[in-house]
Design a protein around this motif. Sequence first.
Motif, PDB file in Angstrom:
ATOM      1  N   ASP A  20      39.398  18.122  -1.186  1.00  0.00           N
ATOM      2  CA  ASP A  20      38.091  18.787  -1.240  1.00  0.00           C
ATOM      3  C   ASP A  20      38.242  20.251  -1.633  1.00  0.00           C
ATOM      4  O   ASP A  20      37.482  20.775  -2.462  1.00  0.00           O
ATOM      5  CB  ASP A  20      37.385  18.707   0.116  1.00  0.00           C
ATOM      6  CG  ASP A  20      36.828  17.328   0.408  1.00  0.00           C
ATOM      7  OD1 ASP A  20      36.600  16.566  -0.543  1.00  0.00           O
ATOM      8  OD2 ASP A  20      36.625  17.020   1.598  1.00  0.00           O
ATOM      9  N   TYR A 127      26.072  15.923  -2.816  1.00  0.00           N
ATOM     10  CA  TYR A 127      27.124  15.828  -3.829  1.00  0.00           C
ATOM     11  C   TYR A 127      26.993  14.534  -4.637  1.00  0.00           C
ATOM     12  O   TYR A 127      27.145  14.532  -5.861  1.00  0.00           O
ATOM     13  CB  TYR A 127      28.480  15.894  -3.130  1.00  0.00           C
ATOM     14  CG  TYR A 127      29.688  15.730  -4.028  1.00  0.00           C
ATOM     15  CD1 TYR A 127      30.213  16.826  -4.704  1.00  0.00           C
ATOM     16  CD2 TYR A 127      30.315  14.496  -4.176  1.00  0.00           C
ATOM     17  CE1 TYR A 127      31.332  16.693  -5.522  1.00  0.00           C
ATOM     18  CE2 TYR A 127      31.424  14.352  -4.984  1.00  0.00           C
ATOM     19  CZ  TYR A 127      31.924  15.451  -5.656  1.00  0.00           C
ATOM     20  OH  TYR A 127      33.032  15.314  -6.459  1.00  0.00           O
ATOM     21  N   LYS A 222      29.281  17.717   0.263  1.00  0.00           N
ATOM     22  CA  LYS A 222      29.706  16.340   0.560  1.00  0.00           C
ATOM     23  C   LYS A 222      29.285  15.847   1.937  1.00  0.00           C
ATOM     24  O   LYS A 222      29.633  14.762   2.335  1.00  0.00           O
ATOM     25  CB  LYS A 222      31.223  16.220   0.390  1.00  0.00           C
ATOM     26  CG  LYS A 222      31.675  16.421  -1.032  1.00  0.00           C
ATOM     27  CD  LYS A 222      33.182  16.354  -1.187  1.00  0.00           C
ATOM     28  CE  LYS A 222      33.581  16.637  -2.624  1.00  0.00           C
ATOM     29  NZ  LYS A 222      35.056  16.698  -2.803  1.00  0.00           N
TER      30      LYS A 222
END
Length: 316
Positions: A20, A127, A222
């Motif tokens: 990430d 996301y 996310k």
Amino acid sequence: MTQEAPQISILILNWNGKEDTIECLESVQKIDYPNYKVLLVDNGSIDDSVATIRERYPQILIIENGANLGFAAGNNVGIEYAISQGADYVFLLNNDTIVNPQILWAFIHANDKYPNVGIFGSQIYYYKEPKKIWFSGVQWLPSQARFIHTGCGNIDNEGVKEIQFTEYICGCALMVKTEVVRKIGMLEPKYFLMWEEVDWCYRARRAGYKCLLVPESKVWHKISSSFSGGDKAPHYQYFWWRNRLLWVERNFSFLEALSIYKVIFKDILRQLHKYFNSQSGSQERLKSQAALQGVKDYFFRQFGNCPAWVRSPVKQ
């Protein structure tokens, strides 16, 4: 041009989030702004995040905390460093996000129009659904003693959107003037995770600063790498319940807090009912058990990280 643009320090907190964080950093490298620095603070990762990121991005300064200090205390380390290096603004950015290239200019242009603003926030999208809004400001509901995200779930039609003042800015993408930090202090470490940015924004508002949501400053999130399982995760429930009580205590007068605690007490009774009426070992029972543990720890003044069993619950 660089001399005219205020210095912005982008602060990204990492905890075992290599993939990430790398995607976030790739996005940040494309920002169109002449005077920003990127600071990565690692909260004691035990994967190879630090080594991998240092090799891939040698130009980025990495501060290693050596332990998981939580969102508040972990970011405080970076905020203090950024201020010591002359930053005019510090932009807290979650590592599980990507940003649009104009994100910083959008903030600066908003500040030109509203100089009394102390904390700026991005409009945040899902996301996996890039046009679907997750955060576009908040509304406080006294009857429920909670906030709701206004506009959550709406589809962005690319129309012109008005900048708006809001109760608080989501810590996922929050830019603060360093003069505000000097005046009100750092994030409160007791929270560890959740509600700390709400506390910060309310303190800033009491000091005379406004919180501004800037729609042209866009982030895709996310939701949420910190909580596998989202709001169904036991440790999400733990922090939400414990820290909501702490936030009320710190930000309302005694009489105001009493009316809010009455609402929360009814919520606690509902959690007790769920706990005793849920099947042993079920997800619902674990959620209620974690929520009640959060309430208990608040009253016993147990702050910081959650108990180990909450983060890795064993079904009973």
